[in-house]
Design a protein around this motif. Structure first.
Motif, PDB file in Angstrom:
ATOM      1  N   GLY A   1      -9.760   8.882   1.634  1.00 53.07           N
ATOM      2  CA  GLY A   1      -9.850   7.959   0.515  1.00 53.07           C
ATOM      3  C   GLY A   1      -8.493   7.486   0.064  1.00 53.07           C
ATOM      4  O   GLY A   1      -7.475   8.142   0.309  1.00 53.07           O
ATOM      5  N   THR A   2      -8.488   6.330  -0.588  1.00 50.62           N
ATOM      6  CA  THR A   2      -7.240   5.784  -1.101  1.00 50.62           C
ATOM      7  C   THR A   2      -7.498   4.998  -2.382  1.00 50.62           C
ATOM      8  O   THR A   2      -8.649   4.706  -2.737  1.00 50.62           O
ATOM      9  CB  THR A   2      -6.535   4.922  -0.031  1.00 50.62           C
ATOM     10  N   GLU A   3      -6.404   4.646  -3.054  1.00 49.23           N
ATOM     11  CA  GLU A   3      -6.490   3.871  -4.297  1.00 49.23           C
ATOM     12  C   GLU A   3      -6.624   2.381  -3.987  1.00 49.23           C
ATOM     13  O   GLU A   3      -5.881   1.851  -3.157  1.00 49.23           O
ATOM     14  CB  GLU A   3      -5.225   4.107  -5.131  1.00 49.23           C
ATOM     15  N   VAL A   4      -7.537   1.727  -4.693  1.00 44.75           N
ATOM     16  CA  VAL A   4      -7.645   0.267  -4.598  1.00 44.75           C
ATOM     17  C   VAL A   4      -7.370  -0.339  -5.977  1.00 44.75           C
ATOM     18  O   VAL A   4      -7.795   0.197  -6.997  1.00 44.75           O
ATOM     19  CB  VAL A   4      -9.032  -0.191  -4.099  1.00 44.75           C
ATOM     20  N   ALA A   5      -6.660  -1.458  -5.968  1.00 49.03           N
ATOM     21  CA  ALA A   5      -6.293  -2.081  -7.247  1.00 49.03           C
ATOM     22  C   ALA A   5      -6.724  -3.538  -7.311  1.00 49.03           C
ATOM     23  O   ALA A   5      -6.645  -4.152  -8.378  1.00 49.03           O
ATOM     24  CB  ALA A   5      -4.791  -1.980  -7.465  1.00 49.03           C
ATOM     25  N   GLU A   6      -7.179  -4.088  -6.193  1.00 46.84           N
ATOM     26  CA  GLU A   6      -7.609  -5.500  -6.202  1.00 46.84           C
ATOM     27  C   GLU A   6      -8.586  -5.725  -5.050  1.00 46.84           C
ATOM     28  O   GLU A   6      -8.656  -4.907  -4.117  1.00 46.84           O
ATOM     29  CB  GLU A   6      -6.392  -6.420  -6.102  1.00 46.84           C
ATOM     30  N   PRO A   7      -9.337  -6.843  -5.091  1.00 43.75           N
ATOM     31  CA  PRO A   7     -10.365  -7.071  -4.071  1.00 43.75           C
ATOM     32  C   PRO A   7      -9.829  -7.047  -2.630  1.00 43.75           C
ATOM     33  O   PRO A   7     -10.518  -6.563  -1.725  1.00 43.75           O
ATOM     34  CB  PRO A   7     -10.919  -8.457  -4.439  1.00 43.75           C
ATOM     35  N   SER A   8      -8.596  -7.503  -2.393  1.00 45.81           N
ATOM     36  CA  SER A   8      -8.093  -7.492  -1.009  1.00 45.81           C
ATOM     37  C   SER A   8      -7.950  -6.052  -0.501  1.00 45.81           C
ATOM     38  O   SER A   8      -8.147  -5.782   0.696  1.00 45.81           O
ATOM     39  CB  SER A   8      -6.754  -8.225  -0.909  1.00 45.81           C
ATOM     40  N   HIS A   9      -7.628  -5.108  -1.393  1.00 47.24           N
ATOM     41  CA  HIS A   9      -7.558  -3.694  -0.989  1.00 47.24           C
ATOM     42  C   HIS A   9      -8.952  -3.198  -0.610  1.00 47.24           C
ATOM     43  O   HIS A   9      -9.129  -2.487   0.383  1.00 47.24           O
ATOM     44  CB  HIS A   9      -7.016  -2.825  -2.121  1.00 47.24           C
ATOM     45  N   VAL A  10      -9.932  -3.559  -1.430  1.00 46.91           N
ATOM     46  CA  VAL A  10     -11.312  -3.138  -1.165  1.00 46.91           C
ATOM     47  C   VAL A  10     -11.737  -3.640   0.211  1.00 46.91           C
ATOM     48  O   VAL A  10     -12.274  -2.897   1.039  1.00 46.91           O
ATOM     49  CB  VAL A  10     -12.269  -3.683  -2.252  1.00 46.91           C
ATOM     50  N   GLN A  11     -11.467  -4.930   0.447  1.00 53.63           N
ATOM     51  CA  GLN A  11     -11.863  -5.538   1.712  1.00 53.63           C
ATOM     52  C   GLN A  11     -11.247  -4.806   2.895  1.00 53.63           C
ATOM     53  O   GLN A  11     -11.919  -4.454   3.868  1.00 53.63           O
ATOM     54  CB  GLN A  11     -11.413  -7.015   1.702  1.00 53.63           C
ATOM     55  N   ALA A  12      -9.948  -4.545   2.813  1.00 52.66           N
ATOM     56  CA  ALA A  12      -9.243  -3.872   3.919  1.00 52.66           C
ATOM     57  C   ALA A  12      -9.814  -2.466   4.133  1.00 52.66           C
ATOM     58  O   ALA A  12     -10.011  -2.032   5.274  1.00 52.66           O
ATOM     59  CB  ALA A  12      -7.749  -3.799   3.613  1.00 52.66           C
ATOM     60  N   CYS A  13     -10.110  -1.763   3.035  1.00 54.51           N
ATOM     61  CA  CYS A  13     -10.675  -0.402   3.162  1.00 54.51           C
ATOM     62  C   CYS A  13     -12.055  -0.437   3.811  1.00 54.51           C
ATOM     63  O   CYS A  13     -12.373   0.407   4.665  1.00 54.51           O
ATOM     64  CB  CYS A  13     -10.768   0.268   1.791  1.00 54.51           C
ATOM     65  N   LEU A  14     -12.862  -1.402   3.416  1.00 49.66           N
ATOM     66  CA  LEU A  14     -14.214  -1.477   4.001  1.00 49.66           C
ATOM     67  C   LEU A  14     -14.121  -1.806   5.490  1.00 49.66           C
ATOM     68  O   LEU A  14     -14.856  -1.247   6.307  1.00 49.66           O
ATOM     69  CB  LEU A  14     -15.064  -2.519   3.256  1.00 49.66           C
ATOM     70  N   GLU A  15     -13.194  -2.685   5.845  1.00 48.80           N
ATOM     71  CA  GLU A  15     -13.026  -3.030   7.268  1.00 48.80           C
ATOM     72  C   GLU A  15     -12.596  -1.822   8.099  1.00 48.80           C
ATOM     73  O   GLU A  15     -12.886  -1.742   9.283  1.00 48.80           O
ATOM     74  CB  GLU A  15     -11.959  -4.129   7.416  1.00 48.80           C
ATOM     75  N   HIS A  16     -11.886  -0.888   7.481  1.00 51.01           N
ATOM     76  CA  HIS A  16     -11.376   0.280   8.208  1.00 51.01           C
ATOM     77  C   HIS A  16     -12.208   1.544   7.988  1.00 51.01           C
ATOM     78  O   HIS A  16     -11.786   2.633   8.361  1.00 51.01           O
ATOM     79  CB  HIS A  16      -9.912   0.553   7.817  1.00 51.01           C
ATOM     80  N   GLY A  17     -13.372   1.401   7.362  1.00 48.94           N
ATOM     81  CA  GLY A  17     -14.271   2.554   7.227  1.00 48.94           C
ATOM     82  C   GLY A  17     -13.753   3.667   6.329  1.00 48.94           C
ATOM     83  O   GLY A  17     -14.101   4.839   6.529  1.00 48.94           O
ATOM     84  N   VAL A  18     -12.926   3.331   5.332  1.00 45.34           N
ATOM     85  CA  VAL A  18     -12.475   4.347   4.369  1.00 45.34           C
ATOM     86  C   VAL A  18     -13.716   4.881   3.636  1.00 45.34           C
ATOM     87  O   VAL A  18     -14.596   4.111   3.258  1.00 45.34           O
ATOM     88  CB  VAL A  18     -11.449   3.736   3.383  1.00 45.34           C
ATOM     89  N   ASP A  19     -13.815   6.206   3.475  1.00 51.27           N
ATOM     90  CA  ASP A  19     -15.050   6.811   2.971  1.00 51.27           C
ATOM     91  C   ASP A  19     -15.196   6.735   1.461  1.00 51.27           C
ATOM     92  O   ASP A  19     -16.307   6.716   0.938  1.00 51.27           O
ATOM     93  CB  ASP A  19     -15.086   8.309   3.339  1.00 51.27           C
ATOM     94  N   VAL A  20     -14.066   6.840   0.742  1.00 49.94           N
ATOM     95  CA  VAL A  20     -14.146   6.905  -0.716  1.00 49.94           C
ATOM     96  C   VAL A  20     -12.940   6.175  -1.299  1.00 49.94           C
ATOM     97  O   VAL A  20     -11.850   6.199  -0.721  1.00 49.94           O
ATOM     98  CB  VAL A  20     -14.263   8.380  -1.200  1.00 49.94           C
ATOM     99  N   LEU A  21     -13.158   5.486  -2.389  1.00 47.11           N
ATOM    100  CA  LEU A  21     -12.085   4.726  -3.033  1.00 47.11           C
ATOM    101  C   LEU A  21     -11.838   5.321  -4.408  1.00 47.11           C
ATOM    102  O   LEU A  21     -12.738   5.902  -5.007  1.00 47.11           O
ATOM    103  CB  LEU A  21     -12.509   3.256  -3.205  1.00 47.11           C
ATOM    104  N   TRP A  22     -10.598   5.186  -4.888  1.00 48.33           N
ATOM    105  CA  TRP A  22     -10.410   5.506  -6.306  1.00 48.33           C
ATOM    106  C   TRP A  22      -9.628   4.392  -6.984  1.00 48.33           C
ATOM    107  O   TRP A  22      -8.896   3.637  -6.345  1.00 48.33           O
ATOM    108  CB  TRP A  22      -9.793   6.879  -6.522  1.00 48.33           C
ATOM    109  N   ILE A  23      -9.859   4.288  -8.287  1.00 45.61           N
ATOM    110  CA  ILE A  23      -9.167   3.301  -9.111  1.00 45.61           C
ATOM    111  C   ILE A  23      -8.111   4.061  -9.904  1.00 45.61           C
ATOM    112  O   ILE A  23      -8.419   5.056 -10.563  1.00 45.61           O
ATOM    113  CB  ILE A  23     -10.169   2.562 -10.020  1.00 45.61           C
ATOM    114  N   GLY A  24      -6.864   3.618  -9.805  1.00 46.14           N
ATOM    115  CA  GLY A  24      -5.751   4.323 -10.437  1.00 46.14           C
ATOM    116  C   GLY A  24      -5.688   4.061 -11.939  1.00 46.14           C
ATOM    117  O   GLY A  24      -6.313   3.132 -12.471  1.00 46.14           O
ATOM    118  N   ALA A  25      -4.903   4.893 -12.612  1.00 41.23           N
ATOM    119  CA  ALA A  25      -4.827   4.849 -14.076  1.00 41.23           C
ATOM    120  C   ALA A  25      -4.405   3.475 -14.593  1.00 41.23           C
ATOM    121  O   ALA A  25      -4.949   2.975 -15.577  1.00 41.23           O
ATOM    122  CB  ALA A  25      -3.849   5.918 -14.559  1.00 41.23           C
TER     123      ALA A  25
END
Ligand code: PEP
Ligand code: MN
Length: 272
Positions: free
Chosen positions: A83-107
């Motif tokens: 898993g990794t931190e996402v802060a904007e839609p482009s991060h989400v998109q890249a994570c979904l394309e690479h099969g990241v299992d879990v996302l977190w939103i930073g403080a």
């Protein structure tokens, strides 16, 4: 029962739920060396920052998309979820394309409802686990609001991470533990799994064991801890990262009231 929710979401974890890994993914070697050691320590969820929200510009801003291939290698070679931190839609998109299992939103991102809504919209129709860190200030409403935005976008596998809050009065810790805030979240959302992130509370490796124990005593559902194969050479948050061996030793020393069969401290907190 401990860890039910994480098990339902497909995490394999014996005992206490542990998310661990470096503050930042720096190189394929650093990621793989750390990940192999953590898989041997029984960690179910490997964390690594790919895009880093730095307070001041010019530091380690994260390796970006290139690091997502390293996380895929961690999945393949160790079986851990990543898993990794996402802060904007482009991060989400890249994570979904690479099969990241879990996302977190930073403080910093949780603090901004516009950003949280943009992430929620980008995740519409994709029900992967998303963990929400508390906002920068002691504002439980903002934390709950972020969770609600994600729930309204159809996400059902939600959890929270408590990482303390900035305080000019607190000298010992990087971020004040502010335990009342996560305890209030537990009271208002009793079914929500909640991890503690002692690394960002403490800011220093030698304080992590005591804050982890406090989190266990408050019956958090698990821990997220920064672990690096060579902490002094880490490009971000060097002072607070544990070695894999130091991490294993710290976890082995924790007393776990959950596992010992009760919620007495928790109930005291709730009624107090
Ligand atoms: C992190 O997890 O590395 C991080 C940047 O944390 P936070 O959002 O809690 O500051
Ligand atoms: Mn960090």
């Amino acid at each position: 029962m401990e860890n039910d929710r994480f098990t339902e979401w497909g995490f394999v974890q014996q005992g206490l739920f542990l998310a661990a890994g470096p503050c930042s993914a720096e190189s394929e070697e650093q990621v793989m060396e750390t990940a192999r050691a953590l898989a041997d320590d029984g960690v179910g969820f490997f964390r690594a920052g790919i895009w880093k929200p730095r307070t001041r510009p010019g530091g380690c801003e994260g390796v970006g998309r290139a690091g997502l291939a390293w996380l895929q290698r961690v999945q393949e070679e160790t079986g851990m979820k990543v898993g990794t931190e996402v802060a904007e839609p482009s991060h989400v998109q890249a994570c979904l394309e690479h099969g990241v299992d879990v996302l977190w939103i930073g403080a910093r991102t949780t603090t901004n409802p516009f950003s949280v809504q943009a992430i929620a919209d980008a995740l519409r129709g994709v029900d992967i686990p998303v963990l929400v860190k508390n906002p920068m200030s002691e504002d439980v409403g903002l934390w709950i609001g972020a969770l609600e935005r994600l729930a309204q976008a159809g996400l059902s596998k939600l959890g929270a991470i408590h990482r303390g809050v900035g305080s000019s009065l607190e000298m010992r810790y990087r971020n004040a533990p502010a335990w009342k805030m996560p305890v209030e979240l537990m009271r208002r959302m009793p079914d929500l799994p909640i991890l503690c992130d002692p690394s960002h509370i403490c800011g220093k490796a030698d304080l992590i064991a005591s804050i982890s124990q406090e989190a266990m005593d408050l019956l958090f559902d698990g821990l997220m801890i920064e672990v690096h194969c060579d902490p002094p050479r880490a490009l971000s948050d060097a002072a607070q990262q544990l070695t894999p061996a130091g991490f294993a030793e710290m976890v082995a020393g924790l007393r776990r009231p959950h596992a010992e069969g009760g919620r007495p401290e928790y109930e005291k907190q709730m009624s107090g």
